[in-house]
Scaffold this active site. Structure first.
Site, mmCIF file in Angstrom:
data_model
loop_
_atom_site.group_PDB
_atom_site.id
_atom_site.type_symbol
_atom_site.label_atom_id
_atom_site.label_comp_id
_atom_site.label_asym_id
_atom_site.label_seq_id
_atom_site.Cartn_x
_atom_site.Cartn_y
_atom_site.Cartn_z
ATOM 1 N N PRO A 1 4.085 -29.989 -46.584
ATOM 2 C CA PRO A 1 4.458 -28.611 -46.931
ATOM 3 C C PRO A 1 3.252 -27.682 -46.838
ATOM 4 O O PRO A 1 2.140 -28.056 -47.193
ATOM 5 C CB PRO A 1 4.923 -28.712 -48.386
ATOM 6 C CG PRO A 1 4.982 -30.145 -48.724
ATOM 7 C CD PRO A 1 4.225 -30.913 -47.692
ATOM 8 N N GLU A 2 3.482 -26.466 -46.356
ATOM 9 C CA GLU A 2 2.397 -25.489 -46.288
ATOM 10 C C GLU A 2 2.394 -24.680 -47.587
ATOM 11 O O GLU A 2 3.276 -24.822 -48.444
ATOM 12 C CB GLU A 2 2.578 -24.616 -45.047
ATOM 13 C CG GLU A 2 2.716 -25.490 -43.790
ATOM 14 C CD GLU A 2 2.261 -24.844 -42.493
ATOM 15 O OE1 GLU A 2 1.597 -23.810 -42.532
ATOM 16 O OE2 GLU A 2 2.564 -25.416 -41.433
ATOM 17 N N LYS B 1 -2.460 -25.819 -51.316
ATOM 18 C CA LYS B 1 -1.390 -26.811 -51.374
ATOM 19 C C LYS B 1 -1.370 -27.552 -52.707
ATOM 20 O O LYS B 1 -0.734 -28.596 -52.838
ATOM 21 C CB LYS B 1 -1.565 -27.797 -50.210
ATOM 22 C CG LYS B 1 -1.429 -27.100 -48.846
ATOM 23 C CD LYS B 1 -1.622 -28.064 -47.699
ATOM 24 C CE LYS B 1 -1.539 -27.315 -46.373
ATOM 25 N NZ LYS B 1 -1.800 -28.201 -45.216
ATOM 26 N N ARG C 1 -13.728 -26.080 -54.752
ATOM 27 C CA ARG C 1 -13.872 -26.680 -53.427
ATOM 28 C C ARG C 1 -12.820 -26.149 -52.448
ATOM 29 O O ARG C 1 -12.895 -26.414 -51.247
ATOM 30 C CB ARG C 1 -13.871 -28.208 -53.508
ATOM 31 C CG ARG C 1 -12.562 -28.846 -53.847
ATOM 32 C CD ARG C 1 -12.576 -30.351 -53.499
ATOM 33 N NE ARG C 1 -11.221 -30.847 -53.413
ATOM 34 C CZ ARG C 1 -10.632 -31.535 -54.377
ATOM 35 N NH1 ARG C 1 -11.266 -31.838 -55.480
ATOM 36 N NH2 ARG C 1 -9.383 -31.941 -54.240
ATOM 37 N N ARG D 1 -5.047 -32.988 -35.021
ATOM 38 C CA ARG D 1 -3.783 -32.293 -35.316
ATOM 39 C C ARG D 1 -3.154 -31.780 -34.021
ATOM 40 O O ARG D 1 -3.849 -31.531 -33.042
ATOM 41 C CB ARG D 1 -4.028 -31.109 -36.262
ATOM 42 C CG ARG D 1 -4.883 -31.418 -37.471
ATOM 43 C CD ARG D 1 -4.205 -32.346 -38.464
ATOM 44 N NE ARG D 1 -3.011 -31.764 -39.047
ATOM 45 C CZ ARG D 1 -3.006 -30.991 -40.131
ATOM 46 N NH1 ARG D 1 -4.139 -30.694 -40.730
ATOM 47 N NH2 ARG D 1 -1.875 -30.517 -40.611
#
Ligand code: ZN
Length: 270
Positions: free
Chosen positions: A2-3, A52, A121, A258
């Site tokens: 999921p984005e 996320k 981070r 990717r």
């Protein structure tokens, strides 16, 4: 995976269902039994999405941190709580609703210091009001890495996933391999603003649409896209199909491990 728009939708949904309520939490599967014991019986004060990552903040300075990863999934409904089925990591119930989580990468209870450690981070999240495009640009503008990889790097832009990264580069007319340092601050802000607008629309619609009005199925008198990801897009998972703008076949490649999709005509190397 999921984005970010999905995580922000979940945060809003969980706020609507549970914020301000004392909730019961358990772990039918057992893997989260200790954590559940720490937050069960506490008031869920608020929820928050950062990239996320999803947080449920509880009274007593404890936060439930969830990262769905590839397989995580939530379900919710009205009470009564249904009998557990399968590997149920976390279950929550409030005044009128229940929530189930299974398959997530992270489901853990954290202290404020540990929550901050995750936040620092992470890069800038376009869906957050406290995000700043120029802070992200400090990393982008000094990097020799490809824009495609930088957009997917969660320490640069938090919440941007594969579909948005591919699509926003098409909309900007930029070759995916364009190095970050080849982009000026003003051009980065344009990309950022476009990404933020697309992601905000994603939060509202619950799906990713990236085509301009002129390229919708209705405007082009073409059939809607059929794909399990839904949504009308320019390049993502359209290899070999004609570009909606110029008709060239969409190309597919791989970068940073990717899947990359682009139109070599609309996104020329410079
Ligand atoms: Zn094209």
């Amino acid at each position: 995976m999921p984005e970010g728009h999905t995580i922000h939708r979940l945060a809003a949904r969980h706020r609507e269902l549970f914020a301000g309520q004392v909730v019961d939490v358990d772990s039918p599967q057992g893997r989260f039994a200790d954590g559940a014991g720490l937050v069960s019986g506490r008031r869920l004060e608020d929820t928050e999405a950062y990239g996320k990552h999803l947080f449920h903040h509880f009274a007593g300075e404890l936060s439930l941190h969830i990262h769905l990863g590839l397989y995580g999934k939530f379900a919710d409904g009205e009470l009564p709580v249904p009998a557990p089925v399968g590997q149920l990591r976390m279950r929550m119930s409030g005044d009128a609703h229940w929530l189930e989580l299974r398959g997530s990468t992270a489901c853990e209870v954290l202290s404020p210091v540990e929550v901050d450690a995750i936040r620092v981070r992470l890069g800038q999240d376009p869906l957050r009001d406290d995000a700043d495009a120029l802070t992200a640009y400090r990393k982008v503008g000094s990097s020799s890495k490809a824009l495609f990889a930088l957009l997917l790097d969660q320490t640069v832009v938090a919440g941007c996933g594969l579909i948005y990264a591919n699509e926003v580069l098409f909309r900007a007319g930029l070759a995916p391999a364009t190095p970050g340092r080849a982009i000026g601050a003003a051009q980065w802000v344009e990309i950022w603003d476009d990404l933020r607008a697309l992601m905000k629309e994603g939060v509202v619609r619950g799906r990713i649409d990236t085509v301009h009005t002129a390229h919708t199925p209705e405007a082009m008198r073409r059939a809607p896209r059929i794909d399990r990801h839904g949504g009308e897009v320019y390049v993502y998972r359209r290899p070999g199909q004609p570009c909606l703008v110029c008709g060239s076949p969409i190309l597919r490649g791989e970068m940073a491990g990717r899947n990359l999709y682009w139109c070599a005509t609309c996104q020329k190397d410079r």
